[in-house]
Design a protein around this motif. Sequence first.
Motif, PDB file in Angstrom:
ATOM      1  N   LYS A 157       0.810  -1.229   0.000  1.00  0.00           N
ATOM      2  CA  LYS A 157       0.000   0.000   0.000  1.00  0.00           C
ATOM      3  C   LYS A 157       0.839   1.273   0.000  1.00  0.00           C
ATOM      4  N   GLU A 158       1.890   1.298  -0.776  1.00  0.00           N
ATOM      5  CA  GLU A 158       2.738   2.488  -0.812  1.00  0.00           C
ATOM      6  C   GLU A 158       2.166   3.524  -1.762  1.00  0.00           C
ATOM      7  N   TYR A 159       2.304   4.791  -1.400  1.00  0.00           N
ATOM      8  CA  TYR A 159       1.575   5.865  -2.063  1.00  0.00           C
ATOM      9  C   TYR A 159       1.970   6.098  -3.506  1.00  0.00           C
ATOM     10  N   ASN A 160       3.124   5.563  -3.945  1.00  0.00           N
ATOM     11  CA  ASN A 160       3.523   5.782  -5.328  1.00  0.00           C
ATOM     12  C   ASN A 160       3.024   4.667  -6.247  1.00  0.00           C
ATOM     13  N   SER A 161       2.077   3.872  -5.744  1.00  0.00           N
ATOM     14  CA  SER A 161       1.555   2.765  -6.535  1.00  0.00           C
ATOM     15  C   SER A 161       0.970   3.251  -7.852  1.00  0.00           C
ATOM     16  N   LYS A 162       1.218   2.491  -8.914  1.00  0.00           N
ATOM     17  CA  LYS A 162       0.684   2.830 -10.228  1.00  0.00           C
ATOM     18  C   LYS A 162      -0.720   2.258 -10.423  1.00  0.00           C
ATOM     19  N   ASP A 175      -2.334  -6.459   4.836  1.00  0.00           N
ATOM     20  CA  ASP A 175      -1.563  -5.324   4.344  1.00  0.00           C
ATOM     21  C   ASP A 175      -0.711  -4.791   5.493  1.00  0.00           C
ATOM     22  N   ILE A 176       0.022  -3.733   5.241  1.00  0.00           N
ATOM     23  CA  ILE A 176       0.958  -3.219   6.238  1.00  0.00           C
ATOM     24  C   ILE A 176       0.246  -2.751   7.504  1.00  0.00           C
ATOM     25  N   LYS A 177      -0.970  -2.221   7.356  1.00  0.00           N
ATOM     26  CA  LYS A 177      -1.719  -1.771   8.528  1.00  0.00           C
ATOM     27  C   LYS A 177      -2.076  -2.940   9.440  1.00  0.00           C
TER      28      LYS A 177
END
Length: 208
Positions: A157-162, A175-177
């Motif tokens: 879930k990183e914000y730069n995901s395409k 997920d990471i959370k």
Amino acid sequence: MNNIKKNFIKFAIKKKALKFGQFNLKSGRVSPYFFNSSVFYKGKDIYKLSNFYAQTIINSKLKFDTLFGLSYKGIPILTSVILTLFKKYNLNIPYCFNRKEKKKYGEKGILIGDDISKKKIIILDDVITAGTTIQKIKKIIPKETKISAIITAFNRKEYNSKIKQKKDKIISIIDIKDIIKFLKNNKIMSKELEIIIDYYQKFVKQFN
């Protein structure tokens, strides 16, 4: 956090699929955690992994015709999930997967298995970070094929995901959370947790 998530995190940590430390990613970032599905290479482990995927598929109540696996790591996951869906849920689902390179002899082509033209598919993946692989796959599947969802074991879930969340339905076992919540609730690995939270605030929080 539901039992599927709790049990999967315990399973992943026990099998050392989920590790904590310093890991260099393809993106160039240094991550404090890493997920490696390659450690599930024994029959019992891949069968257990497939049960988590199968249960996630059933719980999602998605409409689909075929399961699609990404080469190479997605192929053993795909075949084990297909068998688990048949054995446990009496669902006789066809599969399809891609080659890394287009074959120019024999049956030729780049896709193997079911003809997914005009069908609804679920794409199975192990980890989503930047979504690069998914974008490449979209270029080789027929345009009339509809992607019902992308189901992955772990979504960073990183914000730069395409991957565009509004267009692609992403369902992850964890997920990471979930990892942060698990470590907090169990009051373990406090030092690692601090580093993970710091990483989350830099590269994940902006994406959600």
